[in-house]
Motif scaffolding. Structure first.
Motif, PDB file in Angstrom:
ATOM      1  N   ALA A  45       8.455   1.050   4.652  1.00 23.18           N
ATOM      2  CA  ALA A  45       9.613   0.424   5.290  1.00 23.18           C
ATOM      3  C   ALA A  45       9.616  -1.092   5.172  1.00 23.18           C
ATOM      4  O   ALA A  45      10.622  -1.735   5.506  1.00 23.18           O
ATOM      5  N   VAL A  46       8.534  -1.695   4.710  1.00 21.81           N
ATOM      6  CA  VAL A  46       8.393  -3.156   4.757  1.00 21.81           C
ATOM      7  C   VAL A  46       9.398  -3.857   3.846  1.00 21.81           C
ATOM      8  O   VAL A  46      10.029  -4.841   4.232  1.00 21.81           O
ATOM      9  N   GLY A  47       9.568  -3.374   2.630  1.00 28.52           N
ATOM     10  CA  GLY A  47      10.486  -4.026   1.700  1.00 28.52           C
ATOM     11  C   GLY A  47      11.911  -4.057   2.218  1.00 28.52           C
ATOM     12  O   GLY A  47      12.572  -5.106   2.195  1.00 28.52           O
ATOM     13  N   THR A  48      12.387  -2.924   2.720  1.00 26.94           N
ATOM     14  CA  THR A  48      13.736  -2.857   3.278  1.00 26.94           C
ATOM     15  C   THR A  48      13.863  -3.758   4.496  1.00 26.94           C
ATOM     16  O   THR A  48      14.882  -4.434   4.677  1.00 26.94           O
ATOM     17  N   THR A  49      12.828  -3.781   5.324  1.00 26.90           N
ATOM     18  CA  THR A  49      12.861  -4.612   6.531  1.00 26.90           C
ATOM     19  C   THR A  49      12.964  -6.084   6.175  1.00 26.90           C
ATOM     20  O   THR A  49      13.737  -6.835   6.782  1.00 26.90           O
ATOM     21  N   ILE A  81      17.269  -5.816  14.806  1.00 25.45           N
ATOM     22  CA  ILE A  81      15.867  -5.428  14.966  1.00 25.45           C
ATOM     23  C   ILE A  81      15.762  -4.044  15.596  1.00 25.45           C
ATOM     24  O   ILE A  81      14.950  -3.206  15.179  1.00 25.45           O
ATOM     25  N   ALA A  82      16.598  -3.784  16.597  1.00 26.34           N
ATOM     26  CA  ALA A  82      16.569  -2.489  17.287  1.00 26.34           C
ATOM     27  C   ALA A  82      16.861  -1.334  16.342  1.00 26.34           C
ATOM     28  O   ALA A  82      16.427  -0.197  16.584  1.00 26.34           O
ATOM     29  N   ALA A  83      17.591  -1.589  15.265  1.00 24.82           N
ATOM     30  CA  ALA A  83      17.969  -0.533  14.320  1.00 24.82           C
ATOM     31  C   ALA A  83      16.957  -0.351  13.193  1.00 24.82           C
ATOM     32  O   ALA A  83      17.105   0.559  12.371  1.00 24.82           O
ATOM     33  N   LEU A  84      15.930  -1.193  13.140  1.00 22.97           N
ATOM     34  CA  LEU A  84      14.955  -1.120  12.053  1.00 22.97           C
ATOM     35  C   LEU A  84      13.950   0.008  12.281  1.00 22.97           C
ATOM     36  O   LEU A  84      13.734   0.455  13.412  1.00 22.97           O
ATOM     37  N   GLU A  85      13.308   0.420  11.203  1.00 20.88           N
ATOM     38  CA  GLU A  85      12.299   1.478  11.250  1.00 20.88           C
ATOM     39  C   GLU A  85      10.946   0.851  11.580  1.00 20.88           C
ATOM     40  O   GLU A  85      10.087   0.670  10.705  1.00 20.88           O
ATOM     41  N   LEU A  86      10.766   0.522  12.861  1.00 23.35           N
ATOM     42  CA  LEU A  86       9.530  -0.098  13.305  1.00 23.35           C
ATOM     43  C   LEU A  86       9.366   0.102  14.800  1.00 23.35           C
ATOM     44  O   LEU A  86      10.264   0.606  15.470  1.00 23.35           O
ATOM     45  N   SER A  87       8.216  -0.292  15.311  1.00 23.30           N
ATOM     46  CA  SER A  87       7.987  -0.307  16.750  1.00 23.30           C
ATOM     47  C   SER A  87       7.408  -1.652  17.132  1.00 23.30           C
ATOM     48  O   SER A  87       6.912  -2.391  16.272  1.00 23.30           O
ATOM     49  N   VAL A  88       7.482  -1.972  18.403  1.00 21.41           N
ATOM     50  CA  VAL A  88       7.042  -3.282  18.885  1.00 21.41           C
ATOM     51  C   VAL A  88       6.110  -3.102  20.072  1.00 21.41           C
ATOM     52  O   VAL A  88       6.412  -2.340  21.000  1.00 21.41           O
ATOM     53  N   ILE A  89       4.983  -3.783  20.035  1.00 25.98           N
ATOM     54  CA  ILE A  89       4.063  -3.820  21.172  1.00 25.98           C
ATOM     55  C   ILE A  89       3.972  -5.255  21.646  1.00 25.98           C
ATOM     56  O   ILE A  89       3.722  -6.168  20.855  1.00 25.98           O
ATOM     57  N   VAL A  90       4.186  -5.455  22.943  1.00 27.02           N
ATOM     58  CA  VAL A  90       4.157  -6.788  23.547  1.00 27.02           C
ATOM     59  C   VAL A  90       3.064  -6.821  24.607  1.00 27.02           C
ATOM     60  O   VAL A  90       2.939  -5.899  25.417  1.00 27.02           O
TER      61      VAL A  90
END
Length: 203
Positions: A45-49, A81-90
Motif C-alpha cells: 500500500a505504500v506506493g499508492t499512499t 488520511i481516513a480513507a487510506l489503507e493504513l492504521s494509526v497508533i498514537v
C-alpha cells in the motif's frame, strides 16, 4: 540507517512512520502533552499512499505540513488520511515541562515501540531531527531491546519529510490530536476509525 522506501512488494511485514507534536505551557492544556503518532502500512500500500499524499500538496514538489494548512485544507487532509489503507497508533504523554521535553519523548517512544511491535511492525522510520537527538532515540531503542519490549530484529531508522512523503501523514495525525486537546476535535474525529490512542504518564 535511513528508511526511505517501503518493503519489497508482497512482503507482509508492516512498516511504520513516526512524527511528533508538543504542547507546553499552554493555558488551554496546562499540563502540556507530548504526542507521537505512528502510521502503519503494508508494503503493497505504500506506493499508492505516497501518491495520494503528494496529490494533496498545493505546489509541485512541495510537502504537507499541518501547521501551515488552513482549516479547510485540514478538513480535506484528514478525510483523505481516513480513507487510506493504513492504521494509526498514537501515544500521548503528560505532564510536559518545556525543559524536559526529551524525557517526555523517551516515555512516549518506549511505549510506542512496544505497541508497534505487538501489532507486527518490524521497521520504523522516525522523522530525523538532528544527529544528537537521533542518537538519543537509537539509545532508547537499544534499551527497549534489552528490556525485551521489542525483538532483536526490530529496525529503527530516520528520514526527512522532504525525502519521505509517508512522514507527512503522522505529522498531520499528531497535529490533529494536538488540535483536539486544544479544543478543536473535528480532525481527530475524522480519523477516529483508523486511530488508536494510548495515554502515558511522563515520569
Amino acid at each position: 540507517m535511513f528508511i526511505t522506501t517501503g518493503l519489497s512488494h508482497g512482503d507482509p511485514t508492516l512498516s511504520a512512520w513516526v512524527d511528533e507534536s508538543v504542547i507546553v505551557d499552554g493555558s488551554r492544556c496546562p499540563t502540556g502533552t507530548y504526542t507521537l503518532a505512528a502510521v502503519v502500512a503494508k508494503a503493497a500500500a505504500v506506493g499508492t499512499t505516497r501518491d495520494v499524499v503528494r496529490a494533496l500538496t498545493l505546489t509541485r514538489g512541495g510537502r504537507l505540513h499541518w501547521v501551515d494548512e488552513s482549516g479547510k485544507r485540514r478538513d480535506r487532509i484528514a478525510a483523505a488520511i481516513a480513507a487510506l489503507e493504513l492504521s494509526v497508533i498514537v501515544v500521548a504523554g503528560s505532564p510536559v515541562q518545556r525543559a524536559k521535553q526529551e524525557r517526555a519523548r523517551r516515555c512516549c517512544l518506549e511505549r510506542l515501540l512496544q505497541e508497534l511491535s505487538s501489532t507486527g511492525v518490524r521497521e520504523v522510520c522516525l522523522e530525523s531531527r538532528t544527529a544528537t537527538p537521533d542518537r538519543r532515540d537509537l539509545s532508547l531503542v537499544e534499551s527497549a531491546r534489552r528490556k525485551g519490549l521489542i525483538p532483536r530484529g526490530f529496525r529503527v531508522g530516520f528520514a526527512r519529510p522532504r525525502d519521505e512523503p509517508m512522514l507527512w501523514i503522522p505529522d498531520a495525525v499528531a497535529g490533529a490530536v494536538t488540535a483536539s486537546r486544544l479544543g478543536e476535535p473535528r480532525w481527530q474525529l475524522a480519523m477516529s476509525e483508523i486511530l488508536t490512542e494510548h495515554e502515558v504518564e511522563v515520569r
